[in-house]
Design an enzyme around this catalytic site. Structure first.
Site, PDB file in Angstrom:
ATOM      1  N   GLU A 136     -18.566  -4.869   6.405  1.00  0.00           N
ATOM      2  CA  GLU A 136     -18.864  -3.427   6.353  1.00  0.00           C
ATOM      3  C   GLU A 136     -18.868  -2.956   4.901  1.00  0.00           C
ATOM      4  OE1 GLU A 136     -16.706  -0.715   8.863  1.00  0.00           O
ATOM      5  OE2 GLU A 136     -16.593  -2.134  10.504  1.00  0.00           O
TER       6      GLU A 136
ATOM      7  N   ASN B  46     -24.325   6.454   9.535  1.00  0.00           N
ATOM      8  CA  ASN B  46     -23.039   6.057  10.112  1.00  0.00           C
ATOM      9  C   ASN B  46     -22.886   4.540  10.004  1.00  0.00           C
ATOM     10  OD1 ASN B  46     -20.626   6.321  11.764  1.00  0.00           O
ATOM     11  ND2 ASN B  46     -21.818   5.455  13.447  1.00  0.00           N
TER      12      ASN B  46
ATOM     13  N   GLY C 153     -10.140   4.803   5.501  1.00  0.00           N
ATOM     14  CA  GLY C 153     -11.057   5.035   4.393  1.00  0.00           C
ATOM     15  C   GLY C 153     -11.370   3.802   3.569  1.00  0.00           C
TER      16      GLY C 153
ATOM     17  N   LEU D 171     -20.293  14.540  16.372  1.00  0.00           N
ATOM     18  CA  LEU D 171     -20.916  15.772  15.890  1.00  0.00           C
ATOM     19  C   LEU D 171     -21.968  16.229  16.899  1.00  0.00           C
ATOM     20  CD1 LEU D 171     -21.134  14.511  12.253  1.00  0.00           C
ATOM     21  CD2 LEU D 171     -19.802  16.513  12.978  1.00  0.00           C
TER      22      LEU D 171
ATOM     23  N   HIS E 278     -21.097   1.424  12.132  1.00  0.00           N
ATOM     24  CA  HIS E 278     -20.494   1.112  13.430  1.00  0.00           C
ATOM     25  C   HIS E 278     -20.125  -0.377  13.440  1.00  0.00           C
ATOM     26  CE1 HIS E 278     -19.694   1.553  17.702  1.00  0.00           C
ATOM     27  NE2 HIS E 278     -20.284   0.390  17.870  1.00  0.00           N
TER      28      HIS E 278
HETATM   29  C1  GAR Z   1     -14.799   1.026  10.593  1.00  0.00           C
HETATM   30  O1  GAR Z   1     -14.628  -0.242  11.160  1.00  0.00           O
HETATM   31  C2  GAR Z   1     -16.009   1.700  11.175  1.00  0.00           C
HETATM   32  O2  GAR Z   1     -17.043   0.813  11.466  1.00  0.00           O
HETATM   33  C3  GAR Z   1     -15.431   2.308  12.418  1.00  0.00           C
HETATM   34  O3  GAR Z   1     -14.171   2.788  12.043  1.00  0.00           O
HETATM   35  C4  GAR Z   1     -13.656   1.953  11.017  1.00  0.00           C
HETATM   36  C5  GAR Z   1     -13.185   2.835   9.889  1.00  0.00           C
HETATM   37  O4  GAR Z   1     -12.520   2.074   8.924  1.00  0.00           O
HETATM   38  N1  GAR Z   1     -16.268   3.358  12.935  1.00  0.00           N
HETATM   39  C6  GAR Z   1     -16.407   3.603  14.225  1.00  0.00           C
HETATM   40  O5  GAR Z   1     -15.848   2.974  15.092  1.00  0.00           O
HETATM   41  C7  GAR Z   1     -17.332   4.758  14.534  1.00  0.00           C
HETATM   42  N2  GAR Z   1     -17.633   4.786  15.937  1.00  0.00           N
HETATM   43  P1  GAR Z   1     -12.202   2.707   7.501  1.00  0.00           P
HETATM   44  O6  GAR Z   1     -11.545   4.069   7.745  1.00  0.00           O
HETATM   45  O7  GAR Z   1     -11.234   1.741   6.881  1.00  0.00           O
HETATM   46  O8  GAR Z   1     -13.479   2.832   6.746  1.00  0.00           O
END
Ligand code: GAR
Length: 218
Positions: free
Chosen positions: A176, A109, A14, A95, A111
C-alpha cells in the site's frame, strides 16, 4: 514542493498518510499535502501530520446530527484549503453520494484487497477464510457505490500457508505504501485519464517483478 494540492483523510494509524508525507518530500513528486483531516480525535496519524508540520483538522462525525452535515463540514474544510485531490487513507466513514459526486474524479481511496474482490470490512480475515492464494491492494477513484470506481494502481502479494490476519495485513500494508504515492504521482503528472469506468494510463509500463501494476513511471 507545490503542484497538486492534496487533502488526506484518516481515522487511525495513518501509515499511508506517512507514505504520502515521505513521497511529497521527494523532489519532483508534483504534489503537496495542504490539510490532514481526521474524524477521530485519537487517530495516531494526526501526530504524524503535526510532526511533519502539516495543517490538521479534527471533524468528529459524532458532533453532527446527520451524515450530510458531517460531509458538508468536510467539504467546507477542503474548499477552504483549496484542495485539488482528496486521498482517503484509512478513513473509516462512508461519505454520502452528494459529497462523492461533488468531488467526482478528485477523490481517491486505498482499499486492502484486489478490487472488485473483497469489498467492505475485515478484508484479510475474509481472504484467509476464502482460501485465496493471492491478495493485494487497490487505489481507485471513489464512486457512490462503496469500494467501487476506476482502478488506478494495484499490487499483489502472496497469501502464505500459515498466515494470520496480522501477517497478511502487514504484507499488504507494505505494498500500500508503494502504490498510494505512485497513484498520486501519476495523477500529478497528468498520466491518468478516466474513461467511463476505467482509468487509462500514459507513459507507464506494466512490467514489474514486484507485481505492482503499473511500474513506477520513468
Ligand atoms: C489500510 O490498510 C487501508 O487500505 C484500509 O485501512 C488501512 C489504514 O491503514 N482502508 C480500508 O479498509 C478502507 N475501506 P493506515 O491508517 O495505517 O493508513
Amino acid at each position: 514542493m507545490a503542484g497538486l494540492r492534496l487533502a488526506v483523510l484518516i481515522s487511525g494509524q495513518g501509515s499511508n498518510l506517512q507514505a504520502l508525507i515521505d513521497a511529497t518530500q521527494r523532489a519532483g513528486f508534483g504534489a503537496e499535502i495542504v490539510i490532514v483531516i481526521s474524524n477521530q480525535p485519537n487517530a495516531y496519524g494526526l501526530g504524524r501530520a503535526r510532526k511533519a508540520g502539516l495543517s490538521t483538522k479534527l471533524i468528529e462525525h459524532r458532533a453532527f446530527a446527520s451524515r450530510d452535515a458531517f460531509d458538508d463540514a468536510i467539504d467546507g474544510a477542503l474548499r477552504d484549503a483549496r484542495v485539488d485531490l482528496v486521498c482517503l487513507a484509512g478513513f473509516m466513514r462512508v461519505l454520502g453520494d452528494a459529497f462523492v459526486e461533488r468531488w467526482r474524479d478528485r477523490l481517491i481511496n486505498i482499499h486492502p484487497s484486489l478490487l472488485p474482490a473483497f469489498k467492505g470490512l475485515d478484508v484479510h480475515a475474509r481472504v484467509l477464510a476464502a482460501g485465496a492464494r493471492i491478495s493485494g491492494c487497490t487505489v481507485h477513484y471513489v464512486r457512490p457505490e462503496v469500494d467501487a470506481g476506476p482502478i488506478i494502481v494495484q499490487a499483489a502479494v502472496p497469501v502464505l500457508p500459515d498466515d494470520t490476519v496480522d501477517a497478511l495485513q502487514a504484507r499488504v500494508h507494505r505494498v500500500e505504501h508503494v502504490i498510494y504515492p505512485l497513484a498520486v504521482e501519476l495523477i500529478a503528472k497528468g498520466r491518468v485519464r478516466i474513461e467511463g469506468d476505467l482509468v487509462r494510463l500514459s507513459g507507464v509500463t506494466t512490467e514489474d517483478a514486484r507485481l505492482i501494476s503499473p511500474a513506477r513511471p520513468s
